[in-house]
Design a protein around this motif. Structure first.
Motif, PDB file in Angstrom:
ATOM      1  N   UNK A  21       3.331  -1.563  -0.549  1.00 46.89           N
ATOM      2  CA  UNK A  21       2.327  -0.491  -0.570  1.00 46.89           C
ATOM      3  C   UNK A  21       1.470  -0.618   0.683  1.00 46.89           C
ATOM      4  N   UNK A  22       1.220   0.500   1.344  1.00 45.17           N
ATOM      5  CA  UNK A  22       0.431   0.506   2.579  1.00 45.17           C
ATOM      6  C   UNK A  22      -0.852   1.293   2.336  1.00 45.17           C
ATOM      7  N   UNK A  23      -1.968   0.659   2.608  1.00 42.35           N
ATOM      8  CA  UNK A  23      -3.264   1.337   2.551  1.00 42.35           C
ATOM      9  C   UNK A  23      -3.649   1.702   3.984  1.00 42.35           C
ATOM     10  N   UNK A  24      -3.834   2.976   4.238  1.00 43.21           N
ATOM     11  CA  UNK A  24      -4.216   3.430   5.580  1.00 43.21           C
ATOM     12  C   UNK A  24      -5.598   4.061   5.522  1.00 43.21           C
ATOM     13  N   UNK A  25      -6.442   3.699   6.482  1.00 42.50           N
ATOM     14  CA  UNK A  25      -7.836   4.135   6.497  1.00 42.50           C
ATOM     15  C   UNK A  25      -8.111   4.890   7.794  1.00 42.50           C
ATOM     16  N   UNK A  26      -8.746   6.039   7.669  1.00 39.59           N
ATOM     17  CA  UNK A  26      -9.023   6.887   8.817  1.00 39.59           C
ATOM     18  C   UNK A  26     -10.176   6.396   9.687  1.00 39.59           C
ATOM     19  N   UNK A  27     -10.579   7.223  10.629  1.00 39.97           N
ATOM     20  CA  UNK A  27     -11.584   6.872  11.642  1.00 39.97           C
ATOM     21  C   UNK A  27     -12.923   6.540  10.982  1.00 39.97           C
ATOM     22  N   UNK A  28     -13.486   5.381  11.318  1.00 39.59           N
ATOM     23  CA  UNK A  28     -14.681   4.861  10.662  1.00 39.59           C
ATOM     24  C   UNK A  28     -15.956   5.197  11.435  1.00 39.59           C
ATOM     25  N   UNK A  51       1.277  -5.659  -6.555  1.00 35.88           N
ATOM     26  CA  UNK A  51       2.534  -5.376  -5.868  1.00 35.88           C
ATOM     27  C   UNK A  51       2.855  -6.562  -4.969  1.00 35.88           C
ATOM     28  N   UNK A  52       4.137  -6.752  -4.691  1.00 39.40           N
ATOM     29  CA  UNK A  52       4.559  -7.931  -3.927  1.00 39.40           C
ATOM     30  C   UNK A  52       3.950  -7.946  -2.531  1.00 39.40           C
ATOM     31  N   UNK A  53       3.900  -6.791  -1.870  1.00 42.09           N
ATOM     32  CA  UNK A  53       3.416  -6.740  -0.488  1.00 42.09           C
ATOM     33  C   UNK A  53       2.450  -5.570  -0.322  1.00 42.09           C
ATOM     34  N   UNK A 159       4.838   0.129  12.649  1.00 41.51           N
ATOM     35  CA  UNK A 159       5.918   0.776  11.919  1.00 41.51           C
ATOM     36  C   UNK A 159       6.215  -0.006  10.649  1.00 41.51           C
ATOM     37  N   UNK A 160       6.458   0.740   9.567  1.00 41.56           N
ATOM     38  CA  UNK A 160       6.870   0.120   8.309  1.00 41.56           C
ATOM     39  C   UNK A 160       7.708   1.133   7.541  1.00 41.56           C
ATOM     40  N   UNK A 161       8.942   0.771   7.252  1.00 44.00           N
ATOM     41  CA  UNK A 161       9.841   1.718   6.614  1.00 44.00           C
ATOM     42  C   UNK A 161      10.000   2.953   7.474  1.00 44.00           C
ATOM     43  N   UNK A 162       9.836   4.125   6.852  1.00 47.07           N
ATOM     44  CA  UNK A 162       9.980   5.385   7.573  1.00 47.07           C
ATOM     45  C   UNK A 162       8.661   5.888   8.155  1.00 47.07           C
ATOM     46  N   UNK A 163       7.623   5.063   8.104  1.00 49.09           N
ATOM     47  CA  UNK A 163       6.288   5.492   8.525  1.00 49.09           C
ATOM     48  C   UNK A 163       5.897   4.839   9.851  1.00 49.09           C
ATOM     49  N   UNK A 235      -2.956   5.424  -0.127  1.00 49.67           N
ATOM     50  CA  UNK A 235      -2.039   4.360  -0.508  1.00 49.67           C
ATOM     51  C   UNK A 235      -0.633   4.941  -0.525  1.00 49.67           C
ATOM     52  N   UNK A 236       0.237   4.387   0.309  1.00 56.18           N
ATOM     53  CA  UNK A 236       1.611   4.880   0.433  1.00 56.18           C
ATOM     54  C   UNK A 236       2.543   3.875  -0.230  1.00 56.18           C
ATOM     55  N   UNK A 237       3.314   4.353  -1.187  1.00 59.42           N
ATOM     56  CA  UNK A 237       4.261   3.481  -1.883  1.00 59.42           C
ATOM     57  C   UNK A 237       5.514   4.299  -2.197  1.00 59.42           C
ATOM     58  N   UNK A 238       6.666   3.815  -1.734  1.00 58.57           N
ATOM     59  CA  UNK A 238       7.862   4.623  -1.846  1.00 58.57           C
ATOM     60  C   UNK A 238       7.674   5.892  -1.027  1.00 58.57           C
ATOM     61  N   UNK A 239       7.858   7.054  -1.659  1.00 56.67           N
ATOM     62  CA  UNK A 239       7.659   8.346  -0.986  1.00 56.67           C
ATOM     63  C   UNK A 239       6.366   9.017  -1.422  1.00 56.67           C
ATOM     64  N   UNK A 240       5.521   8.260  -2.117  1.00 55.95           N
ATOM     65  CA  UNK A 240       4.295   8.835  -2.679  1.00 55.95           C
ATOM     66  C   UNK A 240       3.077   8.453  -1.843  1.00 55.95           C
ATOM     67  N   UNK A 241       2.218   9.440  -1.599  1.00 62.99           N
ATOM     68  CA  UNK A 241       0.939   9.216  -0.938  1.00 62.99           C
ATOM     69  C   UNK A 241      -0.162   9.494  -1.946  1.00 62.99           C
ATOM     70  N   UNK A 242      -0.925   8.455  -2.244  1.00 65.39           N
ATOM     71  CA  UNK A 242      -2.010   8.536  -3.219  1.00 65.39           C
ATOM     72  C   UNK A 242      -3.330   8.482  -2.478  1.00 65.39           C
ATOM     73  N   UNK A 243      -4.257   9.336  -2.851  1.00 62.58           N
ATOM     74  CA  UNK A 243      -5.585   9.349  -2.233  1.00 62.58           C
ATOM     75  C   UNK A 243      -6.532   8.516  -3.080  1.00 62.58           C
TER      76      UNK A 243
END
Length: 244
Positions: A21-28, A51-53, A159-163, A235-243
């Motif tokens: 799972x990738x947590x991405x944070x915008x401009x602070x 989650x494992x990672x 880069x991670x997976x397709x992102x 939060x990006x996990x699989x093909x899902x983007x969660x806000x």
């Protein structure tokens, strides 16, 4: 502020590796208050949904405009060490790095919000009688060694997976491995107007939008936190983007 649940998710035509799972944070932009809330939300989400990672990616523009740039870097330096967070270089970090090397760009930096960053380090500008060299010397004296090390750890892409995570975007029609670093932190229209498949799904900030902007080939999560009080984390996990 605590939120009991995340917002609805969206699916995209890209995927993370398994158990990631990738947590991405915008401009602070100096909003340490909002960043503190976001990292609490990330930690709570991981506790609620182990989650494992789990990977944290901060998309750059930590400094300028908002009031607490120094504290933002303090907080991110901790996340970088303790959580192995990925911190990207934004154009505002690039300009601050430039001023650390060259006093002559002071006026350019001030136009981008550098005065607020200087003030956060205790470098108040006087009545205009100081030279750029004097401001430069005072800023160097105030800039902690830990912040120098943090700046050295900044990346231009991840880069991670397709992102693919970058600050501003990429140059369309140029293979990712041949992208110019300047484009990754500065590009706007040529990237934003492109509808082509970029090989990877691009997660970026840099160009403020009223709400996260999801397209077929990218998502923009710069919601102008310094001005709106809304710092976006996905939060990006699989093909899902969660806000969050």
């Amino acid at each position: 502020m605590h939120r009991s649940s995340a917002r609805p998710s969206r699916s995209v035509n890209a995927s993370t590796p398994a158990d990631t799972r990738i947590y991405a944070v915008g401009d602070i932009h100096g909003r340490a208050d909002l960043l503190t809330e976001i990292v609490e939300r990330i930690d709570e989400d991981i506790m609620r949904r182990p989650i494992a990672r789990a990977i944290e990616v901060y998309l750059g523009d930590y400094v300028d405009r908002g009031p607490h740039s120094r504290t933002v870097i303090d907080l991110l330096a901790v996340r970088l060490v303790a959580n192995h967070a990925v911190c990207l270089r934004g154009n505002h970090e690039a300009v601050m790095e430039g001023f650390l090397q060259d006093p002559d760009i002071l006026q350019y930096w001030l136009q981008l919000g550098g005065m607020q960053t200087l003030a956060s380090y205790g470098v108040e500008l006087h009545d205009g009688t100081e030279t750029a060299n004097e401001v430069h010397r005072r800023f160097l004296d105030a800039f902690p060694r830990t912040h120098e090390l943090f700046m050295q750890c900044l990346r231009n892409q991840f880069r991670c997976g397709d992102f693919l995570f970058v600050h501003a975007g990429i140059r369309p029609d140029v293979p990712i491995e041949h992208q110019d670093a300047n484009d990754l932190i500065w590009i706007r229209d040529a990237f934003l107007d492109s509808t082509r498949d970029h090989e990877q799904f691009i997660v970026h900030g840099h160009t403020p939008v009223p709400r996260p902007d999801i397209r077929s080939n990218r998502i923009n999560i710069d919601t102008a936190a310094w001005r709106t009080g809304m710092l976006t984390c996905i939060a990006i996990e699989g093909s899902s983007i969660l806000f969050l």
